[in-house]
Scaffold this motif. Structure first.
Motif, PDB file in Angstrom:
ATOM      1  N   VAL A  63       0.637  -1.247  -0.013  1.00  0.00           N
ATOM      2  CA  VAL A  63      -0.117   0.244   0.022  1.00  0.00           C
ATOM      3  C   VAL A  63       0.926   1.542   0.045  1.00  0.00           C
ATOM      4  O   VAL A  63       1.925   0.747   0.457  1.00  0.00           O
ATOM      5  CB  VAL A  63      -0.620   0.371   1.122  1.00  0.00           C
ATOM      6  CG1 VAL A  63      -0.072  -0.054   2.651  1.00  0.00           C
ATOM      7  CG2 VAL A  63      -1.867   0.705   0.893  1.00  0.00           C
ATOM      8  N   SER A  64       0.100   2.330  -0.319  1.00  0.00           N
ATOM      9  CA  SER A  64       1.169   3.583  -0.722  1.00  0.00           C
ATOM     10  C   SER A  64       0.397   4.845  -0.668  1.00  0.00           C
ATOM     11  O   SER A  64      -1.441   4.407  -0.160  1.00  0.00           O
ATOM     12  CB  SER A  64       1.927   3.800  -1.852  1.00  0.00           C
ATOM     13  OG  SER A  64       2.721   5.212  -1.529  1.00  0.00           O
ATOM     14  N   SER A  65       0.048   5.880  -0.442  1.00  0.00           N
ATOM     15  CA  SER A  65      -0.002   6.694  -0.133  1.00  0.00           C
ATOM     16  C   SER A  65      -1.161   7.235  -1.732  1.00  0.00           C
ATOM     17  O   SER A  65      -0.818   7.179  -2.595  1.00  0.00           O
ATOM     18  CB  SER A  65       0.155   8.218   0.548  1.00  0.00           C
ATOM     19  OG  SER A  65       1.410   8.604  -0.726  1.00  0.00           O
ATOM     20  N   PRO A  66      -2.284   8.019  -1.464  1.00  0.00           N
ATOM     21  CA  PRO A  66      -2.600   8.139  -2.431  1.00  0.00           C
ATOM     22  C   PRO A  66      -2.146   9.729  -3.546  1.00  0.00           C
ATOM     23  O   PRO A  66      -2.547   9.663  -5.443  1.00  0.00           O
ATOM     24  CB  PRO A  66      -3.870   9.680  -2.489  1.00  0.00           C
ATOM     25  CG  PRO A  66      -4.131   9.273  -1.178  1.00  0.00           C
ATOM     26  CD  PRO A  66      -2.757   8.962  -0.279  1.00  0.00           C
ATOM     27  N   SER A  67      -0.724  10.268  -3.090  1.00  0.00           N
ATOM     28  CA  SER A  67       0.096  10.703  -4.343  1.00  0.00           C
ATOM     29  C   SER A  67       1.826  10.393  -3.931  1.00  0.00           C
ATOM     30  O   SER A  67       1.278  10.604  -2.393  1.00  0.00           O
ATOM     31  CB  SER A  67      -0.064  11.341  -4.067  1.00  0.00           C
ATOM     32  OG  SER A  67      -0.124  12.792  -3.115  1.00  0.00           O
ATOM     33  N   VAL A  68       2.633   9.695  -4.326  1.00  0.00           N
ATOM     34  CA  VAL A  68       4.004   9.515  -4.390  1.00  0.00           C
ATOM     35  C   VAL A  68       4.915   9.936  -5.140  1.00  0.00           C
ATOM     36  O   VAL A  68       4.606  10.748  -6.269  1.00  0.00           O
ATOM     37  CB  VAL A  68       4.090   8.381  -4.318  1.00  0.00           C
ATOM     38  CG1 VAL A  68       2.993   7.892  -3.363  1.00  0.00           C
ATOM     39  CG2 VAL A  68       4.177   7.473  -5.550  1.00  0.00           C
ATOM     40  N   PRO A  69       5.975  10.631  -4.862  1.00  0.00           N
ATOM     41  CA  PRO A  69       7.008  11.739  -5.509  1.00  0.00           C
ATOM     42  C   PRO A  69       6.955  10.576  -6.306  1.00  0.00           C
ATOM     43  O   PRO A  69       7.225   9.463  -6.184  1.00  0.00           O
ATOM     44  CB  PRO A  69       7.844  11.786  -4.551  1.00  0.00           C
ATOM     45  CG  PRO A  69       8.008  11.243  -2.567  1.00  0.00           C
ATOM     46  CD  PRO A  69       6.069  10.286  -2.885  1.00  0.00           C
ATOM     47  N   TYR A  85       1.811   7.884 -11.176  1.00  0.00           N
ATOM     48  CA  TYR A  85       1.556   9.701 -10.777  1.00  0.00           C
ATOM     49  C   TYR A  85       0.737  10.377 -10.190  1.00  0.00           C
ATOM     50  O   TYR A  85       0.821  11.410 -10.320  1.00  0.00           O
ATOM     51  CB  TYR A  85       3.337   9.752 -11.128  1.00  0.00           C
ATOM     52  CG  TYR A  85       4.275   9.394 -11.137  1.00  0.00           C
ATOM     53  CD1 TYR A  85       4.794   8.734  -8.822  1.00  0.00           C
ATOM     54  CD2 TYR A  85       4.855   8.147 -12.073  1.00  0.00           C
ATOM     55  CE1 TYR A  85       5.458   7.712  -9.221  1.00  0.00           C
ATOM     56  CE2 TYR A  85       6.356   7.701 -11.979  1.00  0.00           C
ATOM     57  CZ  TYR A  85       6.906   7.641 -10.598  1.00  0.00           C
ATOM     58  OH  TYR A  85       7.840   6.446 -10.345  1.00  0.00           O
ATOM     59  N   GLY A  86       0.004   9.657 -10.821  1.00  0.00           N
ATOM     60  CA  GLY A  86      -1.823  10.869 -10.577  1.00  0.00           C
ATOM     61  C   GLY A  86      -2.182  10.788  -9.346  1.00  0.00           C
ATOM     62  O   GLY A  86      -1.719  10.267  -7.983  1.00  0.00           O
ATOM     63  N   ASN A  87      -3.473  12.339  -9.065  1.00  0.00           N
ATOM     64  CA  ASN A  87      -2.955  12.593  -7.366  1.00  0.00           C
ATOM     65  C   ASN A  87      -4.845  11.503  -7.054  1.00  0.00           C
ATOM     66  O   ASN A  87      -5.235  10.972  -8.117  1.00  0.00           O
ATOM     67  CB  ASN A  87      -3.869  13.923  -7.281  1.00  0.00           C
ATOM     68  CG  ASN A  87      -2.853  14.652  -7.226  1.00  0.00           C
ATOM     69  OD1 ASN A  87      -1.236  13.925  -6.352  1.00  0.00           O
ATOM     70  ND2 ASN A  87      -2.854  15.642  -7.958  1.00  0.00           N
ATOM     71  N   GLY A  88      -4.937  11.966  -6.174  1.00  0.00           N
ATOM     72  CA  GLY A  88      -6.324  10.299  -5.923  1.00  0.00           C
ATOM     73  C   GLY A  88      -5.509   8.856  -6.471  1.00  0.00           C
ATOM     74  O   GLY A  88      -6.924   8.194  -6.345  1.00  0.00           O
ATOM     75  N   THR A  89      -4.445   8.327  -6.444  1.00  0.00           N
ATOM     76  CA  THR A  89      -4.279   6.122  -6.274  1.00  0.00           C
ATOM     77  C   THR A  89      -4.927   5.517  -4.940  1.00  0.00           C
ATOM     78  O   THR A  89      -4.530   6.531  -4.254  1.00  0.00           O
ATOM     79  CB  THR A  89      -2.839   6.989  -6.304  1.00  0.00           C
ATOM     80  OG1 THR A  89      -2.634   8.073  -7.626  1.00  0.00           O
ATOM     81  CG2 THR A  89      -2.191   5.539  -7.329  1.00  0.00           C
ATOM     82  N   LEU A  90      -6.003   5.113  -5.564  1.00  0.00           N
ATOM     83  CA  LEU A  90      -6.030   3.424  -4.907  1.00  0.00           C
ATOM     84  C   LEU A  90      -5.069   2.898  -5.587  1.00  0.00           C
ATOM     85  O   LEU A  90      -3.861   2.482  -6.451  1.00  0.00           O
ATOM     86  CB  LEU A  90      -7.319   2.812  -5.224  1.00  0.00           C
ATOM     87  CG  LEU A  90      -8.323   3.931  -4.445  1.00  0.00           C
ATOM     88  CD1 LEU A  90      -9.920   2.865  -5.431  1.00  0.00           C
ATOM     89  CD2 LEU A  90      -8.543   3.780  -2.333  1.00  0.00           C
TER      90      LEU A  90
END
Length: 874
Positions: free
Chosen positions: A162-168, A209-214
């Motif tokens: 898992v990761s956050s909804p946006s990542v570097p 790398y889009g925002n709001g990622t599942l």
């Protein structure tokens, strides 16, 4: 987006989905097509709204959370029942509690979770804050409980599952995929703006790398044969936010894709394929667990006719294939993916099991047949050598599959962009035939079995077309190409007078591969765009073998008065390169200078002045010719005819007594045009291959311009540029013409003062053709030779297979070659240029403007004096 209840119900019906407590009734259903997936409705377990969860975060992070998908969604081909979003409970937030998701005896090979966690900003630490590595931090455990009471437990870790909804950038998860799949792009896709032009060239949209990622994690069930009682999520501090769960009932990992593979889909319909855009619009392929990278219908390819074609090397136009329609698909997908083919005309959709096709078994559906082709391939290291020297030599090469599909060597494009200012790689597309430029060595992945190769190297080598057999385990491929002529050994030097945009080093490679000794790469101004200006200061760049040199000059342009190539000058460039507005210079730019001033500046720098793509545009150019400021005319042969304005205008000036050698240049501005496709041959004798020797040969006039045929002319033993003195009343001379060509030539002509005075036809075409003729000459004259092939056109669409020599000049004592009609034509052009300058042109300061007008006045005076000399009123 808030899905309505009807949409949610239809989604559940389509995939047999049910809330957790209702799974028992469906547990024993056989896994048909709808049973590939079973979405689980987690609605009763959701415990947080997006607003509640997002309250502690920053404004940008809350905006990121708002973009997370909701409702019934298919993500990377996997159907999910996500929460409704808005102000309703939509997410299951696991921190330190244990949450049980009942599975009621359902079986599954993988449990696919759509989830995310919070952000951990390690890169921005406050003063004194301890640096804690978040990678691998355990947020929860996922435990599979079976009906028999056994259990298997898996950690859910940050940046693993898992990761956050946006990542570097560069911090994707190790075991989970973002919900947006990467996708192919086409060179014809619309641009958001010009800044996206470079991205479009890659052929790929990186959507990770889009925002709001599942993050989609396929939890592997080590015992897929056992009924599952529940999935337990045990929090370890979290937060782990679960948005959706879907059971996958097939055996292979649904998010692990196989290597790009080629499939052929045969459609049971007679008649020729519609081809092109129409075919792409009608047949719409998609794959649930993967990506269709390319889909296309191949053109007709007849191997025997292709191998035997006498027009090899000049490029071909595609023709729709006959017989059964065949759609070729390049795709990367999970092994157990399903391919769907939708017919936009009938509305019918057929489905194909890729696991069966990938194993080598054809799949039938709706009268269509899907089969994997070229299932085995080998990585080849190869080289192309010159048969005479045995050494590797740069060439233009193309590999083709047994169906005619272009297979580029590694490092070269499959889809070549032929757009303006998009030519930066060593690739070329001649008409519809794609090629790669190589330095003599290559690496390529080739299918095992029968393939075809085409190799060419300019106009003195015979194009190679061969059938090859590639074996399993093969690692080497050695090929050869042979000369059929050696004009280089006879003192001839080749040049392209007019190339744009390439880097100098790429221009060297392309020049070598096309047999061009001198590539004149021209810096230029296009409004506010300046190209190759950064290359001017470097000076010439020469290949290691000394056979090809790239010299950066300038094209100096005025949109109505004319264009000049200023070649080989020393010292600072001749600026400005453009004048008087679009499309050459910028809005509001005045006429700062005349073409004559540019030409004079070039000659002071020991350069050569060429009127490029003659006669377009032409106005002041007539004055510059009259004043002797032009060293050569760039003649561009048009397919199908010698009766073109290009030749008629050249002949007018020759008939008026102006000695103007022909040179060949391509005006290459894209990958549709090979370097040297239209080139100059200049005879330098035993002198070296340098610009000064080429320039001297051009000024002398011993040149011919060609798009393939090697055309030589002698008149009474004299060569183009030479003079022959005749006695009073003229006389007769003997003209000898010889042509050799890789592409058969069908006619050869001798031209005197613009009129054909002798010719020879070869109805079937000939690679060697001669014409000897005695020509009567009554007064001052010029004689040149020209030839043409019926094959073509070649590069650029309208470029004919032709050649034309510069003239041999015949003088008669006391007489001057002059045409009053040509002089009148020149005066009309001069009047037109003067009218435009005085009426419409944006003016510079008075002194500069007067200097520009003076060129026209001087030329007018010169022509009036000549008319007066010949007793012609004006």
């Amino acid at each position: 987006m808030k899905p309505n209840d009807a949409t949610r119900r239809s989604f559940i019906q389509a995939f047999g989905a049910a809330p957790p407590m209702a799974l028992a009734a469906a547990a024993q259903q056989p896994p048909g097509s709808a049973e590939k997936f079973t979405p689980v409705d987690l609605g009763s377990l959701f415990d947080a709204t997006p607003e509640e969860f997002g309250a502690p975060f920053s404004g940008s992070e809350r905006a990121d959370l708002a973009r997370i998908p909701v409702g019934s969604q298919t993500l990377r081909g996997i159907p999910f029942l996500l929460g409704p979003g808005g102000d309703r409970k939509s997410w299951l937030v696991v921190r330190r509690q244990t949450v049980e998701i009942p599975l009621a005896g359902r079986k599954a090979s993988y449990l696919c979770l759509a989830q995310f966690c919070d952000w951990f900003e390690r890169e921005r630490l406050a003063d004194g804050q301890q640096d804690v590595n978040p990678i691998g931090e355990r947020l929860a455990d996922a435990a599979l409980e079976y009906d028999d009471g056994s259990e298997e437990t898996f950690p859910v870790r940050r940046r693993f599952e898992v990761s956050s909804p946006s990542v570097p950038w560069g911090q994707l998860s190790f075991a989970a995929q973002p919900h947006r799949a990467d996708a192919p792009t086409s060179l014809n896709d619309p641009l958001k703006n010009a800044m996206w032009w470079g991205d479009l060239q890659t052929g790929v949209a990186d959507n990770a790398y889009g925002n709001g990622t599942l993050w989609l994690w396929a939890l592997p069930n080590p015992h897929p044969e056992r009924p599952l009682k529940a999935l337990r999520l045990r929090g370890a501090g979290g937060p782990l936010v679960v948005c959706g769960l879907t059971l996958f009932h097939r055996q292979e990992h649904p998010l692990r894709y196989l290597a790009l593979s080629l499939y052929r889909l045969t459609i049971s319909e007679g008649g020729a394929s519609e081809g092109g855009a129409e075919e792409r619009r009608r047949w719409q392929p998609s794959v649930d667990l993967g990506v269709v990278a390319r889909s296309y219908a191949l053109a007709e390819f007849n191997p025997e006719a292709w191998l035997a074609s006498p027009a090899a090397g000049i490029g071909e136009r595609e023709r729709p294939a006959k017989g059964e329609r065949k759609l070729y698909l390049e795709l990367t997908a999970a092994r157990e993916a399903t391919l769907s083919l939708h017919d936009a005309r009938t509305g019918q959709t057929d489905k194909f099991d890729l696991s069966q096709a990938a194993s080598g078994q054809p799949v039938l559906s709706g009268g269509k047949r899907l089969e994997a082709i070229e299932r085995h391939s080998v990585w080849i290291h190869g080289q192309v050598t010159d048969a005479a020297t045995g050494k590797p030599t740069p060439v233009r090469v193309a590999f083709r599959s047994s169906d005619g599909r272009y297979i580029p060597p590694y490092g070269h494009r499959a889809e070549i962009s032929t757009g303006w200012f998009q030519d930066y790689g060593a690739d070329i597309k001649v008409l519809d035939s794609s090629f790669a430029y190589i330095d003599g060595s290559f690496q390529v992945e080739l299918p095992v079995g029968e393939i075809f190769v085409e190799i060419s190297k300019g106009f003195e080598y015979q194009t190679v077309r061969r059938r090859l057999k590639i074996e399993r385990g093969q690692r080497r491929l050695d090929l050869q190409i042979s000369r059929f002529a050696d004009l280089r050994g006879q003192g001839w030097m080749t040049a392209d007078t007019h190339v744009h945009f390439l880097s100098p080093s790429t221009a060297v490679l392309e020049g070598q591969a096309e047999g061009v000794n001198l590539v004149n790469l021209l810096a230029a101004q296009w409004g506010d765009l300046f190209t190759n200006v950064g290359d001017l200061a470097h000076g010439p760049l020469t290949s290691r073998d000394g056979e090809t040199t790239v010299w950066v000059g300038t094209e100096n342009r005025q949109h109505l008065l004319g264009h000049l190539a200023l070649l080989g000058g020393h010292g600072e460039p001749v600026y400005p390169m453009s004048a008087s507005g679009p499309g050459e210079s910028y809005l509001g730019d005045p006429v700062r200078t005349s073409l004559a001033d540019w030409a004079d500046a070039c000659r002071r720098r020991e350069g050569v002045v060429v009127a490029v793509h003659f006669p377009y545009p032409i106005a002041e150019l007539a004055a510059d010719i009259a004043l002797g400021k032009i060293d050569g005319l760039e003649i561009y042969p048009q397919h199908g005819s010698f009766n073109t304005l290009r030749l008629r205008d050249w002949y007018r000036y020759l008939n008026c007594g102006y000695r103007l050698p022909c040179v060949g240049g391509t005006d290459k501005m894209g990958a549709y045009m090979p370097v040297g496709a239209n080139r100059t041959y200049a005879h330098v004798g035993d002198k070296g291959l340098d610009f000064a020797n080429w320039a001297a040969a051009v000024r002398k006039g011993n040149t011919f311009t060609t798009t393939g045929p090697l055309l030589l002319l002698q008149v009474d033993g004299k060569v183009p540029g030479d003079e022959i003195m005749l006695g009073a009343g003229g006389g007769s001379v003997e003209a000898q013409v010889e042509v050799r060509s890789a592409v058969p030539v069908h006619r050869i002509e001798i031209v005197r003062n613009g009129e054909v005075v002798a010719s020879r036809e070869a109805s079937q075409g000939a690679r060697d053709l001669k014409l000897n003729e005695k020509i009567k000459v009554a007064g001052p004259a010029w004689i040149a030779a020209r030839c043409a092939s019926n094959y073509g056109p070649t590069a650029g669409g309208g470029l004919g297979i032709q050649a034309h020599t510069s003239p041999v000049y015949l003088r008669v004592a006391g007489q001057e070659l002059f045409s009053s009609s040509s002089a009148s034509y020149m005066l009309t052009l001069i009047d037109g240029a003067e009218t435009w300058l005085n009426t419409l042109a944006t003016r510079p300061d008075e002194a500069r403007f007067a200097q520009v007008l003076k060129t026209l006045a001087d030329a007018r005076k010169h022509l009036h004096e000549r008319l007066h000399k010949h007793g012609i009123p004006h």
